[in-house]
Design a protein around this motif. Structure first.
Motif, mmCIF file in Angstrom:
data_model
loop_
_atom_site.group_PDB
_atom_site.id
_atom_site.type_symbol
_atom_site.label_atom_id
_atom_site.label_comp_id
_atom_site.label_asym_id
_atom_site.label_seq_id
_atom_site.Cartn_x
_atom_site.Cartn_y
_atom_site.Cartn_z
ATOM 1 N N GLN A 149 1.287 13.434 -8.204
ATOM 2 C CA GLN A 149 1.988 12.197 -7.882
ATOM 3 C C GLN A 149 3.115 12.533 -6.914
ATOM 4 N N LEU A 150 3.141 11.862 -5.753
ATOM 5 C CA LEU A 150 4.163 12.183 -4.759
ATOM 6 C C LEU A 150 5.540 11.751 -5.230
ATOM 7 N N LEU A 151 5.607 10.565 -5.799
ATOM 8 C CA LEU A 151 6.897 10.021 -6.239
ATOM 9 C C LEU A 151 6.696 9.355 -7.583
ATOM 10 N N SER A 152 7.680 9.448 -8.424
ATOM 11 C CA SER A 152 7.583 8.741 -9.690
ATOM 12 C C SER A 152 7.669 7.236 -9.416
ATOM 13 N N THR A 153 7.025 6.421 -10.267
ATOM 14 C CA THR A 153 7.024 4.964 -10.010
ATOM 15 C C THR A 153 8.436 4.392 -10.055
ATOM 16 N N ASP A 154 9.354 5.135 -10.689
ATOM 17 C CA ASP A 154 10.749 4.669 -10.689
ATOM 18 C C ASP A 154 11.285 4.533 -9.268
ATOM 19 N N TYR A 155 10.646 5.275 -8.346
ATOM 20 C CA TYR A 155 11.169 5.289 -6.977
ATOM 21 C C TYR A 155 10.476 4.277 -6.076
ATOM 22 N N PHE B 278 0.829 -1.207 0.000
ATOM 23 C CA PHE B 278 0.000 0.000 0.000
ATOM 24 C C PHE B 278 0.859 1.250 0.000
ATOM 25 N N ALA B 279 1.945 1.231 0.775
ATOM 26 C CA ALA B 279 2.816 2.404 0.818
ATOM 27 C C ALA B 279 3.388 2.666 -0.570
ATOM 28 N N GLU B 280 3.883 1.604 -1.198
ATOM 29 C CA GLU B 280 4.498 1.774 -2.518
ATOM 30 C C GLU B 280 3.485 2.349 -3.511
ATOM 31 N N ILE B 281 2.298 1.765 -3.522
ATOM 32 C CA ILE B 281 1.340 2.166 -4.543
ATOM 33 C C ILE B 281 0.701 3.516 -4.226
ATOM 34 N N PHE B 282 0.376 3.754 -2.958
ATOM 35 C CA PHE B 282 -0.220 5.050 -2.609
ATOM 36 C C PHE B 282 0.752 6.203 -2.874
ATOM 37 N N LEU B 283 2.028 5.967 -2.628
ATOM 38 C CA LEU B 283 2.986 7.059 -2.784
ATOM 39 C C LEU B 283 3.393 7.294 -4.224
ATOM 40 N N THR B 284 3.197 6.299 -5.076
ATOM 41 C CA THR B 284 3.641 6.497 -6.460
ATOM 42 C C THR B 284 2.463 6.658 -7.421
ATOM 43 N N TYR B 285 1.228 6.647 -6.899
ATOM 44 C CA TYR B 285 0.083 6.789 -7.791
ATOM 45 C C TYR B 285 -0.159 8.268 -8.131
ATOM 46 N N ALA B 286 -0.540 8.528 -9.370
ATOM 47 C CA ALA B 286 -0.863 9.901 -9.781
ATOM 48 C C ALA B 286 -2.356 10.146 -9.528
ATOM 49 N N TYR B 287 -2.639 11.055 -8.589
ATOM 50 C CA TYR B 287 -4.017 11.210 -8.108
ATOM 51 C C TYR B 287 -4.859 12.199 -8.916
ATOM 52 N N LYS B 288 -4.330 12.666 -10.047
ATOM 53 C CA LYS B 288 -5.010 13.719 -10.797
ATOM 54 C C LYS B 288 -6.494 13.401 -11.044
#
Ligand SMILES: Nc1ncnc2c1ncn2[C@@H]1O[C@H](COP(=O)(O)OP(=O)(O)OP(=O)(O)O)[C@@H](O)[C@H]1O
Ligand SMILES: [Mg+2]
Lengths: 336, 235
Positions: free
Chosen positions: A304-310, A276-286
């Motif tokens: 998006q808090l973090l790019s999925t690369d991260y 959940f942390a990984e996906i919530f932080l890298t999802y683009a919420y637009k």
């Protein structure tokens, strides 16, 4: 209406994928934690062992397909689970016999066993390379979707659809079944209790007549079943790329440590925490905010808090934070 | 000849020096035997040697006249010798009931009856049966440790400081329990720091100093021996 659409967006792109990915991580993390709790070392071959088991599922799926055997709407890979698990357990028991046992009898320190497991990791990778090669393979067949976005839209008349991939449903259902059986075994059977006793206080377990060889054997068997299932489910969901499993060890270890290493229930929950942390932080919420905010406030960035690369950085940060502030894990309880 | 005998045992840890030297300890069924002595005298080591946790360089361990010196600790447990170690003598992450179940690991019959007996002996364990032992008080933990050891219905019970860290009242309680166990015809050997109290419930006692038998005699003899009093009983 917009509110429901917003929730559907979250379900589609975060919650359902995170439950799926979390289940796959949880199975790996339970493997790590069981080996750590009973055999007392961090097994760096975890990822590649999962890949090793999955390899057999892939090969057997191709074989069954060539014979015309299939499961209809379900993936053929499901019938290969018992065979793949069997091969995996055979492999792990021989590795244990020829490699780990020697260090266990010598009572080597855990660090040494961990280094030995790095060696096992390289060997396992080489075997996989020889048998199946590094290529990306898809072995999913049967019906791909349980619920398609278009069908859902038609049914409900909503803007957003709800998509449930069959691999997602299969992953969650099989994980719940496998994990429930494992906890029932650990907590309710005499053998399970003896494993927990051994993990808690080895000397006293020996004084109570518990046979350490049997405990080790059963640990590899249970861990092998869970790791193979986890590996196969991950491969079905994403495709089988043999060496991606190595990378997955970071979130898997993070999950095991977040849950308090040695604590299977913690590892189980830890898998979902990391996912959940990984996906919530890298999802683009637009899209989500477009639904719930009034038009004037509509975001123009990706939100998006973090790019999925991260995404690996997320597991890594959680790992570091937990080790710094709650080294015994964020859940209560300690060991098996 | 006693039921359980350690004769002239000499042993050390691994390749280290000998910790006990020609040390002899024996106990008969229905008898409590106390082992006393200063810290580091080798009391715990003598017990471990009798259980087979370390190898004897010379001497022997006999049970019921049979030489069991070559049996592994597990096989001695199977033969009916129970041991409560000085430290880490419970499974802290397991519940009280699970501790008792593990104690009965070697039994294949119905263990519920034995568990009920243990609950009768230690009512507090019944009350706390589903609690993790790590959450119990020191005295309650010692009762769990004793209960676990009794699950195989041993014929020999070895207790290493069963009253360590408990209040005087609980200590008296534990001693009462130990006497009850002795009355079921068990041979009991216990190491104790509370020398006076231990001797007062013991049939016999040994004083070990640097791994050797220094004094031995009945509880009363040792209690009244001026030299033992001066050097070990602090009076
Ligand atoms: N596992 C071990 N390895 C090596 N030496 C040990 C070990 N355990 C104890 N010793 C040594 O053996 C000696 C006797 O120890 P032992 O534990 O038998 O003493 P004790 O009489 O039980 O003392 P206490 O009253 O403090 O419990 C000590 O000098 C100790 O350092
Ligand atoms: Mg001692």
């Amino acid at each position: 209406m917009d509110f429901i659409n917003a929730i559907l967006v979250l379900l589609n792109y975060t919650i359902i994928p995170a439950l799926t990915y979390g289940s796959q991580l949880a199975l790996g993390a339970i493997f790590v934690t069981l080996i750590y709790g009973i055999l007392r070392f961090a097994n760096f071959a975890t990822g590649d062992m999962m890949s090793f088991g999955t390899m057999f599922a892939v090969l057997l799926t191709y074989y069954f397909q060539s014979l015309g055997i299939n499961l209809g709407i379900f993936p053929t890979a499901l019938i290969t689970i018992p065979f793949a698990t069997f091969m995996m357990i055979l492999y792990m028991l021989s590795i244990d016999k020829f490699v780990f046992e020697y260090y266990r009898i010598k009572k080597s320190p855990p660090v040494q066993l961990a280094m030995v497991s790095v060696g096992v990791m390289f060997v396992t990778q080489a075997i996989i390379r020889i048998i199946i090669g590094p290529a990306d393979r898809t072995f999913l067949d049967g019906q791909k979707f349980i619920l398609k976005a278009s069908e859902f839209k038609e049914m409900t008349g909503l803007n957003e659809g709800l998509t449930i991939k069959s691999t997602q449903a299969i992953t969650i259902v099989i994980t719940m079944i496998a994990v429930s059986i494992m906890f029932w075994f650990l907590n309710r059977t005499k053998t399970g209790t003896s494993m927990r006793a051994y993990s808690d206080n080895e000397d006293l377990a020996l004084l109570s007549g518990i046979d350490p060889k049997r405990v080790v054997l059963i640990t590899w068997i249970i861990a092998g079943i869970l790791a193979t299932i986890g590996g196969i489910l991950y491969g079905l969901d994403k495709s089988y790329r043999p060496f991606v499993y190595f990378n997955n060890m970071l979130p898997i270890f993070a999950a095991a440590i977040v849950g308090g290493i040695g604590n299977p229930f913690g590892a189980f929950l830890g898998g979902y925490v990391i996912a959940f942390a990984e996906i919530f932080l890298t999802y683009a919420y637009k899209k989500f905010f477009t639904y719930i905010l009034p038009e004037a406030l509509e975001p123009n960035s990706m939100m998006q808090l973090l790019s999925t690369d991260y995404k690996f950085a997320v597991s890594f940060s959680i790992l570091v934070i937990v080790l710094l502030f709650r080294p015994s894990g964020i859940f209560k309880g300690k060991t098996l | 000849m006693a039921f359980f005998e350690g004769n002239k045992m000499t042993a050390g840890y691994g390749s280290g020096p000998d910790i006990i030297n020609s040390c002899s300890i024996n106990a008969d069924k229905g008898e409590i035997v106390a082992i006393l002595g200063p810290n580091g005298a080798g009391k715990s080591t003598a017990m471990k040697a009798m259980l087979g946790l370390l190898n004897l360089k010379s001497g022997s361990v006999l049970m019921d006249g049979k030489n069991i010196s070559s049996l592994s600790p597990q096989d001695r447990v199977k033969a009916g010798i129970s041991f409560v170690p000085q430290t880490r003598n419970v499974f802290a992450d397991l519940t009280v009931r699970e501790n008792l179940e593990v104690g009965a690991f070697l039994r294949s019959d119905d263990i519920n009856k034995v568990i009920e007996e243990i609950y009768e002996l230690f009512p507090i364990l019944n009350e706390k049966r589903s609690q993790k032992v790590g959450q119990l008080s020191g005295g309650q933990r010692q009762q769990v440790a004793l209960g676990r050891a009794l699950m195989i219905r041993p014929s020999v019970l070895m207790l290493d400081e069963p009253t360590a860290g408990v209040s005087p009242i609980v200590m008296d309680e534990l001693f009462d329990h130990i006497i009850k166990v002795k009355e079921t015809n068990v041979a009991i050997i216990m190491v104790e720091q509370n020398a006076k109290q231990a001797l007062s419930i013991s049939d016999r006692g040994y004083v070990l100093v640097t791994g050797e038998n220094k004094f031995e005699g009945s509880g009363n003899e040792l209690l009244n021996d001026p030299e033992v009093r001066r050097s070990f009983l602090g009076a």
